[in-house]
Design an enzyme around this catalytic site. Structure first.
Site, PDB file in Angstrom:
ATOM      1  N   LYS A  89       1.004  -1.264  -0.047  1.00  0.00           N
ATOM      2  CA  LYS A  89      -0.058   0.068  -0.059  1.00  0.00           C
ATOM      3  C   LYS A  89       0.882   1.455  -0.065  1.00  0.00           C
ATOM      4  O   LYS A  89       0.323   2.439  -0.524  1.00  0.00           O
ATOM      5  CB  LYS A  89      -1.027  -0.006   1.187  1.00  0.00           C
ATOM      6  CG  LYS A  89      -2.156  -1.011   0.994  1.00  0.00           C
ATOM      7  CD  LYS A  89      -3.355  -0.696   1.938  1.00  0.00           C
ATOM      8  CE  LYS A  89      -4.404  -1.514   1.733  1.00  0.00           C
ATOM      9  NZ  LYS A  89      -4.212  -2.987   2.041  1.00  0.00           N
ATOM     10  N   GLU A 111      -9.728   7.519   4.011  1.00  0.00           N
ATOM     11  CA  GLU A 111     -10.623   6.566   4.597  1.00  0.00           C
ATOM     12  C   GLU A 111     -10.258   5.283   4.563  1.00  0.00           C
ATOM     13  O   GLU A 111      -8.953   4.736   4.050  1.00  0.00           O
ATOM     14  CB  GLU A 111     -11.814   6.425   3.762  1.00  0.00           C
ATOM     15  CG  GLU A 111     -11.734   5.169   2.734  1.00  0.00           C
ATOM     16  CD  GLU A 111     -11.140   5.652   1.486  1.00  0.00           C
ATOM     17  OE1 GLU A 111     -10.861   6.673   1.277  1.00  0.00           O
ATOM     18  OE2 GLU A 111     -10.687   4.434   1.003  1.00  0.00           O
ATOM     19  N   SER A 377       1.568  -9.854  -1.185  1.00  0.00           N
ATOM     20  CA  SER A 377       1.316  -8.693  -0.905  1.00  0.00           C
ATOM     21  C   SER A 377       1.420  -8.019   0.473  1.00  0.00           C
ATOM     22  O   SER A 377       1.673  -6.775   0.410  1.00  0.00           O
ATOM     23  CB  SER A 377      -0.521  -8.335  -1.014  1.00  0.00           C
ATOM     24  OG  SER A 377      -1.045  -9.076  -0.414  1.00  0.00           O
TER      25      SER A 377
END
Ligand SMILES: *Cc1c(COP(=O)(O)O)cnc(C)c1O
Length: 394
Positions: A89, A111, A377
């Site tokens: 991310k 968010e 990931s």
């Protein structure tokens, strides 16, 4: 067929910018500038320097020997779990914070559901000394206390969303309301390849560093740029977009997308969007979406918080509908077993999101000489309590 975005912000039938008029100036400013800014040599230089020095890129492309032997094919793991903050991310939040600065923004909003994107955003705001406000459902704040604490330590303000189900979609509504009220000084960092155009394309471009590296690394290891398959789990779809990106238009590279079946596709507790979704609009984008017959969004469910999303990004909706991508759904139980298996075979404890991608080998067979690259990931530290409860490890 083209699998990338077109000039109108569509992937086939999906994408676009379905936004209230009040949001138009913000989105339009970004749309007019994002490619121009990203192509500036100084921007590229700063982005890649931070990826190298701060995030720790390039991440290794690791040949998983014991795992490969077990499944009779060649499996490589792209180690995004080794990025600073423990997942892919941060590639996107680094890119977007630099974009925000170029556009003269001083205030960042985001968010978050499980808190992973909130932490990645708070991290880069601390790095750049920018104000950071993270909207999070009141229910999620209770469920995800360690990530709330991380965000606070990093200097972010965590604002509870008290409406609706008090989860991710309500936090998203609050963030959008904030952006409408603060159109000039604020940038909204969206955490996946979702939202109105240009977000899906911008986030995919930032994450595309993953497949850019794979191409180079595979030449060193296998003497060729192209694997036979690239595999990733799909929540919104950003880690998948990153590992597919440079292979999208190459028909010799198979694309495999893995969704969360939760307790089973027909159980009513699932997040398998391609199997269950219908065309609809969510977060300003036309895509596949789990919904009731009259168009209300269905609450998704998965044991992994990062896959617990009722839609997919428009790129993935198009990969599904066009047949370019092979979509597989994996239950909670199968994912948990695969996470335990990788830990024991390779000494790598994966995030439960990633465990879904690792679970396909039980049923999906590959040839002996196939080169299969899985996007690992994220790491499993954040999921330790879930693993402990599930396997009774305490
Ligand atoms: C958030 C997250 C995901 C899901 O998000 P995508 O946008 O689909 O990549 C997958 N894996 C990990 C480790 C995550 O933190």
């Amino acid at each position: 067929m083209n699998y990338n975005v077109n000039e109108n912000g569509y992937y086939g039938d999906f994408g676009g910018a379905y936004i209230p008029e009040m949001l138009y100036p913000n989105v339009e400013e970004l749309r007019q500038n994002y490619i121009k800014v990203m192509q500036e040599p100084e921007f590229q230089e700063e982005f890649h320097e931070l990826l190298r020095e701060y995030v720790g890129r390039p991440t290794p492309l690791y040949f998983a020997k014991r795992f490969s032997e077990k499944y009779g094919t060649k499996v490589y793991l792209k180690r995004e779990d080794l990025c600073h903050t423990g997942a892919h991310k941060v590639n996107n939040t680094i890119g977007q914070i630099l974009m925000a600065k170029r556009l003269g923004k001083t205030r960042i909003i985001a968010e978050t559901g499980a808190g992973q994107h909130g932490v990645a955003t708070a991290t880069v705001c601390a790095l750049m000394g920018l104000e950071c406000i993270v909207y999070m459902g009141a229910v999620d704040i209770k469920r995800q206390a360690p990530n709330v604490a991380r965000m606070k330590m990093l200097g972010a303000k965590v604002v509870p969303a008290e409406s609706g189900s008090k989860t991710l979609k309500d936090a998203t509504n609050e963030a959008i309301r904030d952006w409408i009220n603060n159109p000039t000084d604020t940038h909204y960092i969206i955490g996946s390849v979702v939202g109105p155009h240009p977000y899906p394309d911008m986030v995919a471009r930032f994450q595309s560093v993953i497949s850019e590296e794979v191409k180079k690394q595979l030449v060193e290891k296998e003497g060729r740029e192209n694997p036979d398959y690239v595999v990733a789990c799909v929540g919104g779809g950003s880690n998948a977009a990153g590992i597919y990106y440079h292979y999208l238009d190459n028909p010799n590279v198979g694309i495999i997308a893995v969704e969360a079946a939760g307790k089973g596709i027909d159980s009513g507790e699932s997040a398998a969007t391609s199997a269950l979704g219908k065309e609809g609009i969510i977060h300003g984008s036309k895509t596949l979406l789990m919904q009731t017959p009259d168009g209300q969004i269905t609450e998704p469910y998965s044991i992994s918080a990062g896959l617990d999303y009722p839609g997919v990004g428009p790129m993935h909706a198009h990969l599904f509908r066009s047949g370019r991508g092979e979509f597989i759904s994996i239950t909670d139980d199968a994912a948990m077993q695969a996470g335990l298996e990788l830990s024991k075979l390779e000494g790598i404890i994966p995030a439960i999101e990633t465990s879904h991608a690792l679970a396909i080998f039980k049923d999906r067979k590959f040839k002996k000489d196939d080169v299969v690259v899985i996007n690992l990931s994220g790491r499993g530290d954040k999921d330790l309590n879930t693993y402990i409860e599930y396997f009774n490890l305490a």
